[in-house]
Design an enzyme around this catalytic site. Structure first.
Site, mmCIF file in Angstrom:
data_model
loop_
_atom_site.group_PDB
_atom_site.id
_atom_site.type_symbol
_atom_site.label_atom_id
_atom_site.label_comp_id
_atom_site.label_asym_id
_atom_site.label_seq_id
_atom_site.Cartn_x
_atom_site.Cartn_y
_atom_site.Cartn_z
ATOM 1 N N LYS A 175 47.252 54.208 47.859
ATOM 2 C CA LYS A 175 45.912 53.674 48.159
ATOM 3 C C LYS A 175 46.376 52.136 49.025
ATOM 4 C CE LYS A 175 45.848 50.521 43.796
ATOM 5 N NZ LYS A 175 45.697 49.982 44.869
ATOM 6 N N ASP A 176 47.922 51.822 49.304
ATOM 7 C CA ASP A 176 48.186 50.737 50.009
ATOM 8 C C ASP A 176 48.699 50.955 51.092
ATOM 9 O OD1 ASP A 176 47.665 48.874 47.680
ATOM 10 O OD2 ASP A 176 50.352 49.032 47.238
ATOM 11 N N VAL A 195 50.476 42.773 39.165
ATOM 12 C CA VAL A 195 50.008 43.157 37.993
ATOM 13 C C VAL A 195 50.422 42.288 36.654
ATOM 14 C CG1 VAL A 195 50.090 45.088 36.421
ATOM 15 C CG2 VAL A 195 49.914 45.828 38.684
ATOM 16 N N ARG A 252 44.832 37.727 43.264
ATOM 17 C CA ARG A 252 46.031 38.477 44.052
ATOM 18 C C ARG A 252 47.349 38.220 43.166
ATOM 19 N NH1 ARG A 252 46.763 38.110 49.027
ATOM 20 N NH2 ARG A 252 48.151 39.111 48.142
ATOM 21 N N GLY A 253 48.155 38.749 43.673
ATOM 22 C CA GLY A 253 49.883 39.342 43.008
ATOM 23 C C GLY A 253 49.903 40.598 42.411
ATOM 24 N N ARG A 263 48.377 38.795 38.025
ATOM 25 C CA ARG A 263 47.621 39.288 37.859
ATOM 26 C C ARG A 263 46.694 39.209 36.583
ATOM 27 N NH1 ARG A 263 45.180 44.137 40.114
ATOM 28 N NH2 ARG A 263 47.830 44.648 40.494
ATOM 29 N N CYS A 274 41.525 47.846 54.518
ATOM 30 C CA CYS A 274 41.931 47.584 53.836
ATOM 31 C C CYS A 274 40.781 46.343 53.466
ATOM 32 C CB CYS A 274 43.238 46.684 53.817
ATOM 33 S SG CYS A 274 44.402 47.475 53.523
ATOM 34 N N ARG A 298 36.145 46.048 47.624
ATOM 35 C CA ARG A 298 35.529 47.463 46.735
ATOM 36 C C ARG A 298 35.146 47.385 45.546
ATOM 37 N NH1 ARG A 298 37.181 50.580 43.554
ATOM 38 N NH2 ARG A 298 39.825 49.816 42.897
ATOM 39 N N ARG A 299 36.032 46.488 44.790
ATOM 40 C CA ARG A 299 35.849 46.763 43.410
ATOM 41 C C ARG A 299 34.307 45.553 43.030
ATOM 42 N NH1 ARG A 299 41.995 46.507 42.069
ATOM 43 N NH2 ARG A 299 42.331 49.349 41.333
#
Length: 307
Positions: free
Chosen positions: A80-81, A146, A143-144, A149, A234, A125-126
């Site tokens: 997805k990135d 997982v 950001r950052g 975050r 993006c 999107r979220r």
């Protein structure tokens, strides 16, 4: 002498997990490998929302350069990135079997859902889909990687934050306090891992072809084609999910306004054998239903934010 395949990866825990998964799979096939961790600008600059960088592929660009300058042979990405158009000279070599596609909300109690609340996400999107369902909530940027975050959520007074289930599951960080967001359409290719190689590198391309999972590949290609035609990159709130059941593909996708108030969606089922051009046809339907005008508005709003 057998060749050592140099695997480029970001150096976050999740990225290394993904790279090690590919490393193990290649070694089971008899190949020699080594990991080459590389930091990306997307990992280093954590005080700006992603869309403010003004480029797509903020997490993949460093690895693209490393590959084209022959510092690595292949690169492993969260698909997805990855921009829908790969750089010249780099090609898709394998899509691994897809994991969980869903988004989840990690929370500190769910009482806030029917009241006012603050939810964190770095994804437009979220953000748009959350505001579509909970218009009275506030969204803050997050950001950052997982781990970063999760720590930011813990240290904050936010009510919750939205994550991809797959990333948390892969590194065993999924907590008990979460809700499956079954109503939220995931990012195109969410939960999928992509391995890329140099177009001219027949050795690596042949080695990686053995890791490709065709049903996953078909689904993510439909989703990414939908994204490419809408020109989302993006920067736009676009969700898309294709799933295969038997000989049928079910596809659900939508484009949202940044504030979540507008939603232009599509939902269709076709035969697997008819998948060619399906993502494009669905995207064109959205564009003709008001999506073209909405995309112009979104781009203008995002550009104003950058300015």
């Amino acid at each position: 002498m057998s060749r050592v395949i140099r695997i480029g990866t970001r150096d976050s825990e999740l990225a290394l997990w993904q790279a090690n998964t590919v490393k193990s799979a290649l070694e089971k096939l008899g190949h020699k490998t080594e990991l080459v961790p590389v930091k990306s600008q997307g990992d280093l600059v954590l005080d700006k929302p992603l869309y403010e960088f003004g480029i797509t592929g903020i997490f993949t660009k460093t690895l693209d350069v490393a590959m084209l300058t022959d510092a690595i042979d292949i690169a492993v990405h969260s698909m997805k990135d990855v921009p829908t158009a790969l750089p010249k000279g780099i090609v898709e070599a394998a899509v691994l079997k897809r994991a969980h596609t869903q988004d989840i909300l990690i929370h500190k109690g769910t009482n806030f859902l029917n009241e006012e609340g603050v939810v964190a996400t770095g994804s437009l999107r979220r953000q748009a889909q959350w505001l579509h369902k909970y218009p009275n909530h506030e969204i803050v940027d997050l950001r950052g990687n997982v781990n970063t975050r999760l720590q930011k959520l813990q240290d904050s007074d936010w009510n919750g934050a939205i994550f991809a289930a797959a990333g948390l599951e892969r590194i065993n960080l999924k907590p008990d306090s979460y809700i499956d967001l079954k109503w939220m359409i995931p990012a195109p290719a969410q939960g999928a891992m992509l391995v890329v190689a140099k177009e001219e590198d027949d050795f690596c391309r042949k080695a990686l072809a053995a890791l490709n999972h065709e049903p996953s590949q078909i689904c993510v290609h439909i989703e990414r084609e939908f994204l490419r035609i809408l020109e989302g990159g993006c920067t736009a709130p676009i969700g898309a999910l294709a799933t295969i059941e038997g000989d049928k593909i079910h596809f659900k996708a939508a484009l949202f306004s940044l504030d979540g108030q507008q939603r232009i969606g599509v939902e269709k089922t076709i035969a697997v054998s008819e998948n060619k051009g399906f993502g494009k046809a669905c995207a064109e339907e959205v564009l003709q239903s008001g999506g073209a005008e909405l995309m112009k508005e979104i781009k203008q709003q995002v550009n104003n934010t950058k300015g």
